[in-house]
Design a protein around this motif. Structure first.
Motif, PDB file in Angstrom:
ATOM      1  N   TRP A 382     -18.584 -50.298-126.134  1.00  0.00           N
ATOM      2  CA  TRP A 382     -18.900 -50.149-124.721  1.00  0.00           C
ATOM      3  C   TRP A 382     -20.305 -49.572-124.605  1.00  0.00           C
ATOM      4  CZ3 TRP A 382     -18.452 -45.684-121.067  1.00  0.00           C
ATOM      5  CH2 TRP A 382     -18.356 -46.084-119.734  1.00  0.00           C
ATOM      6  N   ILE A 383     -21.121 -50.204-123.781  1.00  0.00           N
ATOM      7  CA  ILE A 383     -22.473 -49.687-123.525  1.00  0.00           C
ATOM      8  C   ILE A 383     -22.349 -48.702-122.373  1.00  0.00           C
ATOM      9  CG2 ILE A 383     -24.796 -50.327-122.750  1.00  0.00           C
ATOM     10  CD1 ILE A 383     -23.873 -53.282-123.672  1.00  0.00           C
ATOM     11  N   CYS A 384     -22.929 -47.508-122.535  1.00  0.00           N
ATOM     12  CA  CYS A 384     -22.882 -46.517-121.456  1.00  0.00           C
ATOM     13  C   CYS A 384     -24.295 -45.975-121.268  1.00  0.00           C
ATOM     14  CB  CYS A 384     -21.911 -45.394-121.820  1.00  0.00           C
ATOM     15  SG  CYS A 384     -21.721 -44.168-120.512  1.00  0.00           S
ATOM     16  N   GLY A 385     -24.989 -46.449-120.231  1.00  0.00           N
ATOM     17  CA  GLY A 385     -26.391 -46.093-120.069  1.00  0.00           C
ATOM     18  C   GLY A 385     -26.726 -45.580-118.684  1.00  0.00           C
ATOM     19  N   GLU A 386     -27.879 -44.961-118.594  1.00  0.00           N
ATOM     20  CA  GLU A 386     -28.338 -44.417-117.308  1.00  0.00           C
ATOM     21  C   GLU A 386     -28.621 -45.569-116.347  1.00  0.00           C
ATOM     22  OE1 GLU A 386     -31.579 -41.655-117.594  1.00  0.00           O
ATOM     23  OE2 GLU A 386     -31.608 -41.346-115.423  1.00  0.00           O
ATOM     24  N   ASP A 387     -28.044 -45.522-115.151  1.00  0.00           N
ATOM     25  CA  ASP A 387     -28.419 -46.514-114.135  1.00  0.00           C
ATOM     26  C   ASP A 387     -29.315 -45.842-113.103  1.00  0.00           C
ATOM     27  OD1 ASP A 387     -26.196 -45.072-113.151  1.00  0.00           O
ATOM     28  OD2 ASP A 387     -25.478 -46.746-111.913  1.00  0.00           O
ATOM     29  N   MET A 388     -30.114 -46.652-112.448  1.00  0.00           N
ATOM     30  CA  MET A 388     -31.128 -46.103-111.540  1.00  0.00           C
ATOM     31  C   MET A 388     -30.513 -45.790-110.172  1.00  0.00           C
ATOM     32  SD  MET A 388     -34.074 -45.807-113.003  1.00  0.00           S
ATOM     33  CE  MET A 388     -33.380 -45.375-114.585  1.00  0.00           C
ATOM     34  N   PRO A 389     -30.803 -44.622-109.621  1.00  0.00           N
ATOM     35  CA  PRO A 389     -30.321 -44.335-108.265  1.00  0.00           C
ATOM     36  C   PRO A 389     -31.081 -45.190-107.251  1.00  0.00           C
ATOM     37  CG  PRO A 389     -31.787 -42.586-109.033  1.00  0.00           C
ATOM     38  CD  PRO A 389     -31.622 -43.534-110.187  1.00  0.00           C
ATOM     39  N   GLN A 390     -30.351 -45.773-106.335  1.00  0.00           N
ATOM     40  CA  GLN A 390     -30.964 -46.557-105.255  1.00  0.00           C
ATOM     41  C   GLN A 390     -30.241 -46.179-103.969  1.00  0.00           C
ATOM     42  OE1 GLN A 390     -31.671 -50.886-106.317  1.00  0.00           O
ATOM     43  NE2 GLN A 390     -30.176 -50.387-107.887  1.00  0.00           N
ATOM     44  N   GLU A 391     -30.989 -45.866-102.938  1.00  0.00           N
ATOM     45  CA  GLU A 391     -30.335 -45.405-101.699  1.00  0.00           C
ATOM     46  C   GLU A 391     -29.404 -46.464-101.122  1.00  0.00           C
ATOM     47  OE1 GLU A 391     -32.760 -43.627 -98.709  1.00  0.00           O
ATOM     48  OE2 GLU A 391     -33.283 -41.921-100.002  1.00  0.00           O
ATOM     49  N   SER A 392     -29.742 -47.736-101.360  1.00  0.00           N
ATOM     50  CA  SER A 392     -28.928 -48.803-100.772  1.00  0.00           C
ATOM     51  C   SER A 392     -27.597 -48.989-101.510  1.00  0.00           C
ATOM     52  CB  SER A 392     -29.715 -50.114-100.768  1.00  0.00           C
ATOM     53  OG  SER A 392     -30.209 -50.354-102.075  1.00  0.00           O
ATOM     54  N   ASN A 393     -27.461 -48.419-102.688  1.00  0.00           N
ATOM     55  CA  ASN A 393     -26.151 -48.438-103.365  1.00  0.00           C
ATOM     56  C   ASN A 393     -25.338 -47.298-102.777  1.00  0.00           C
ATOM     57  OD1 ASN A 393     -26.902 -50.586-104.911  1.00  0.00           O
ATOM     58  ND2 ASN A 393     -27.294 -49.404-106.777  1.00  0.00           N
ATOM     59  N   ARG A 394     -24.247 -47.650-102.107  1.00  0.00           N
ATOM     60  CA  ARG A 394     -23.631 -46.574-101.326  1.00  0.00           C
ATOM     61  C   ARG A 394     -22.161 -46.821-101.007  1.00  0.00           C
ATOM     62  NH1 ARG A 394     -25.957 -47.304 -95.153  1.00  0.00           N
ATOM     63  NH2 ARG A 394     -24.827 -45.341 -94.920  1.00  0.00           N
ATOM     64  N   VAL A 395     -21.488 -45.729-100.702  1.00  0.00           N
ATOM     65  CA  VAL A 395     -20.099 -45.764-100.248  1.00  0.00           C
ATOM     66  C   VAL A 395     -20.105 -45.589 -98.737  1.00  0.00           C
ATOM     67  CG1 VAL A 395     -17.865 -44.581-100.360  1.00  0.00           C
ATOM     68  CG2 VAL A 395     -19.289 -44.750-102.417  1.00  0.00           C
ATOM     69  N   THR A 396     -19.507 -46.524 -98.031  1.00  0.00           N
ATOM     70  CA  THR A 396     -19.392 -46.403 -96.568  1.00  0.00           C
ATOM     71  C   THR A 396     -17.921 -46.573 -96.189  1.00  0.00           C
ATOM     72  OG1 THR A 396     -19.868 -48.761 -96.394  1.00  0.00           O
ATOM     73  CG2 THR A 396     -21.718 -47.269 -96.022  1.00  0.00           C
ATOM     74  N   LEU A 397     -17.627 -46.358 -94.923  1.00  0.00           N
ATOM     75  CA  LEU A 397     -16.257 -46.565 -94.447  1.00  0.00           C
ATOM     76  C   LEU A 397     -16.132 -48.014 -93.993  1.00  0.00           C
ATOM     77  CD1 LEU A 397     -15.770 -43.301 -92.310  1.00  0.00           C
ATOM     78  CD2 LEU A 397     -15.127 -43.717 -94.712  1.00  0.00           C
ATOM     79  N   SER A 398     -15.093 -48.674 -94.449  1.00  0.00           N
ATOM     80  CA  SER A 398     -14.906 -50.074 -94.070  1.00  0.00           C
ATOM     81  C   SER A 398     -14.652 -50.183 -92.571  1.00  0.00           C
ATOM     82  CB  SER A 398     -13.710 -50.662 -94.822  1.00  0.00           C
ATOM     83  OG  SER A 398     -13.337 -51.878 -94.248  1.00  0.00           O
ATOM     84  N   GLY A 399     -15.276 -51.189 -91.967  1.00  0.00           N
ATOM     85  CA  GLY A 399     -14.993 -51.437 -90.547  1.00  0.00           C
ATOM     86  C   GLY A 399     -13.763 -52.305 -90.393  1.00  0.00           C
ATOM     87  N   ALA A 400     -13.224 -52.826 -91.478  1.00  0.00           N
ATOM     88  CA  ALA A 400     -12.176 -53.845 -91.352  1.00  0.00           C
ATOM     89  C   ALA A 400     -10.836 -53.445 -91.963  1.00  0.00           C
ATOM     90  CB  ALA A 400     -12.661 -55.137 -92.019  1.00  0.00           C
ATOM     91  N   VAL A 401     -10.859 -52.703 -93.066  1.00  0.00           N
ATOM     92  CA  VAL A 401      -9.602 -52.467 -93.788  1.00  0.00           C
ATOM     93  C   VAL A 401      -9.197 -50.994 -93.698  1.00  0.00           C
ATOM     94  CG1 VAL A 401      -8.448 -52.664 -96.038  1.00  0.00           C
ATOM     95  CG2 VAL A 401     -10.216 -54.319 -95.399  1.00  0.00           C
ATOM     96  N   LEU A 402      -7.939 -50.770 -93.335  1.00  0.00           N
ATOM     97  CA  LEU A 402      -7.416 -49.403 -93.200  1.00  0.00           C
ATOM     98  C   LEU A 402      -6.362 -49.150 -94.282  1.00  0.00           C
ATOM     99  CD1 LEU A 402      -6.867 -49.279 -89.315  1.00  0.00           C
ATOM    100  CD2 LEU A 402      -8.927 -48.685 -90.607  1.00  0.00           C
TER     101      LEU A 402
END
Ligand SMILES: Cc1cc2nc3c(=O)[nH]c(=O)nc-3n(C[C@H](O)[C@H](O)[C@H](O)COP(=O)(O)OP(=O)(O)OC[C@H]3O[C@@H](n4cnc5c(N)ncnc54)[C@H](O)[C@@H]3O)c2cc1C
Length: 531
Positions: A382-402
């Protein structure tokens, strides 16, 4: 069992009983503080673990739907489960593998070291590696990590011998069977490992460290911990004084509100931002602790991928520890390889159900089945490496699924950065080279599995405009609200995250206790109303 009244506003409420939450709980009760620990999942006695991957997955995993978008392979391969997280006392570490490398100096200084990497939100950590040295030792002692403080290394299994011989053959110099958070010999009242290969379905023997066999029983023994299981926090409430004053949670009997002197969220970097966003009020319309707008942003999950290699002879990867070895040579920062940051090559073992699910998601036909038939002759890295932080990579609340409580599920958006892609390519090539050097007859590159390393969604920074919490995990906006999990990470580093989560939380606990932030709030300022 200790039980505090819902009106007791002298308690610290911690949300989540994984390594982060449990470490904080134990540190606070040992200092004489009252703690209510809310855990969404059940208490599972080790005797009830089931050594069958399919059943264990259902028993231990947070299976409520989540959504994945973006160009990462998970949005295609596992669109309803981008992250793999535990739900039970002990959290995800109920089925973690247990590798515990420390972070490196350049990794907490990524912005200064790597320079400008376009499209990233790289920042230096507000914590120095020297600040973590002692905490790392403390965390390693708590886990009984192999190779550290005089504890012996894990013996080599067959899978490791493939790794070590291949590593040597291609000129690597730094490889070992750990550090690994499983007892090699009896330690801390728990036995040494049987190396029986069954510990990612929960470890019946208790040799593998996780909080349900260590921090939680120790904390309960103080008589100061009120552990509430199958109790899911749905809102953190804020008083008129601007401090967190309670947590609303749902259990089998309905909704309750526990008052609090201090609140810490340790729900893993998907559920933590979700809860902060769900807790929006008129005073905090974008969610709690979110004046920077960064709650949920900068989601990181490590640059990963697997190389499977088939050999003419038997390997039996599943015998012994599931992550039987690690190669450190590629974890350096060396831009001549075409990318910033580094990665580890980690030996991985899977049972047959996981092997056939992850090797070629959606695989079919004779070529695929011939690979499955070669299971006992296969090894994997398994490769385990540093990934780059990007503001657009994000967790939001779904508007569709509850979910079943009618609350929006998390939607996880992730696009690979070109740096991540270059690193993954390099990792695939090196792992293939290593395997070929010891006689592999066929190799297969597999994409990422659902993310077990979730980070960055409430990042630390000294500057309140550039992060959600300070270097102690304390919200810039709400003085008695803390984050105590991988959401804190400013950048991901290459190392598996749990040891560093614990080290940060141990430092946080000291800060809470020495600054008195958990002390009873004077009555005059405790008039906050639940909104
Ligand atoms: C297969 C696998 C292998 C791994 N191997 C390694 C490894 O070798 N080394 C390493 O360093 N890391 C490893 N990890 C990652 C490791 O498990 C996590 O880093 C670690 O468990 C994170 O600890 P935590 O306390 O932050 O969160 P978790 O352990 O995820 O615990 C969070 C807990 O919070 C609870 N919770 C969430 N939301 C709420 C809520 N609203 N109310 C109440 N409770 C809530 C959850 O039910 C859960 O029990 C692995 C992960 C996976 C999936």
């Amino acid at each position: 069992m200790t039980g505090y009244s819902h009106d007791d506003d002298d308690v610290a409420v911690i949300i989540g009983s994984g390594p982060g939450g449990a470490t904080l709980a134990l540190a606070l009760v040992r200092a004489g503080r009252k703690v209510v620990l809310l855990e969404a999942g059940p208490w599972i006695d080790p005797d009830d673990f089931v050594n069958d991957e399919r059943i264990a997955y259902q028993q231990l995993t947070w299976t409520d739907p989540r959504l994945a978008t973006g160009d990462w392979s998970l949005a295609r391969d596992f669109p309803a489960s981008p992250a793999w997280m535990g739900k039970g006392v002990g959290g995800t570490s109920l089925f973690w593998t247990g590798l515990t490398p420390r972070f490196k100096r350049h990794e907490v200084r990524a912005a200064s070291t790597y320079g400008r990497v376009p499209g990233t939100s790289l920042r230096d950590w507000p914590v120095d590696l020297d600040d973590l040295d002692e905490r790392y030792e403390e965390a390693e002692r708590a886990m009984g990590t192999s190779h550290r403080q005089g504890r012996p290394p894990m013996p080599a299994n067959n899978n490791y011998k493939v790794l070590a011989n291949g590593a040597k053959a291609i000129g690597y110099e730094h490889y070992a069977t750990g550090p690994y958070a499983t007892n090699v010999e009896p330690y801390d009242g728990r036995p040494g490992t049987l190396q029986d290969g069954f510990c990612q379905q929960g470890d019946k023997s208790r040799a593998k460290w996780n909080p349900s066999v260590s921090e939680i029983p120790k904390a309960l023994a103080t008589g100061l911990l009120d552990l509430r299981t199958e109790a899911r926090a749905v809102q953190i409430t804020i008083g008129r004084d601007g401090r967190a004053d309670g947590v609303v949670y749902a259990d089998r009997t309905g909704l309750h509100r526990q008052r609090a002197a201090l609140v810490s969220v340790a729900g893993n970097a998907i559920e933590t931002p979700r809860l902060l966003l769900l807790s929006a009020t008129t005073g905090h319309p974008d969610g709690l602790a979110n004046s920077s707008g960064l709650v949920g942003r900068n989601y990181m999950r490590h640059t990963t991928g697997v190389v499977y290699a088939e050999f003419p002879d038997e390997v039996h990867m599943y015998r012994g520890e599931p992550m039987a070895g690690i190669v450190n040579d590629e974890s350096r920062h060396d831009p001549s390889r075409g990318f910033a940051g580094g990665y580890y090559l980690e030996m991985i073992a899977q049972g047959l159900p996981s092997f056939s699910t992850f090797m070629e998601p959606g695989g079919w036909g004779p070529e695929f089945t011939s690979k499955i038939e070669a299971y006992t002759r296969t090894a994997a890295i398994w490769i385990c490496g540093e990934d780059m932080p990007q503001e657009s990579n994000r967790v939001t609340l779904s508007g569709a699924v509850l979910d079943d409580l009618g609350l929006p599920v998390p939607e996880v958006h992730y696009d690979d950065h070109p740096n991540d892609l270059a690193m993954r390519r390099h990792g695939y090539e090196q792992a293939e080279k290593l395997f070929r050097a010891v006689g592999a007859v066929r190799t297969t590159r597999a994409p990422a599995m659902p993310s077990g390393h979730n980070m960055g969604t409430a990042r630390m920074s000294d500057d309140p405009a550039a992060g959600v919490v300070d270097g102690y995990g304390r919200s810039h906006d709400i003085p008695n609200l803390f984050v105590s999990d991988g959401s804190l990470f400013t950048t991901s580093a290459a190392a598996n995250p749990t040891l560093t989560i614990m080290a940060l939380v141990l430092r946080q606990a000291d800060h809470i206790l020495t600054t008195g932030v958990a002390d009873r709030v004077p009555a005059a300022t405790r008039e906050g109303a639940h909104r």
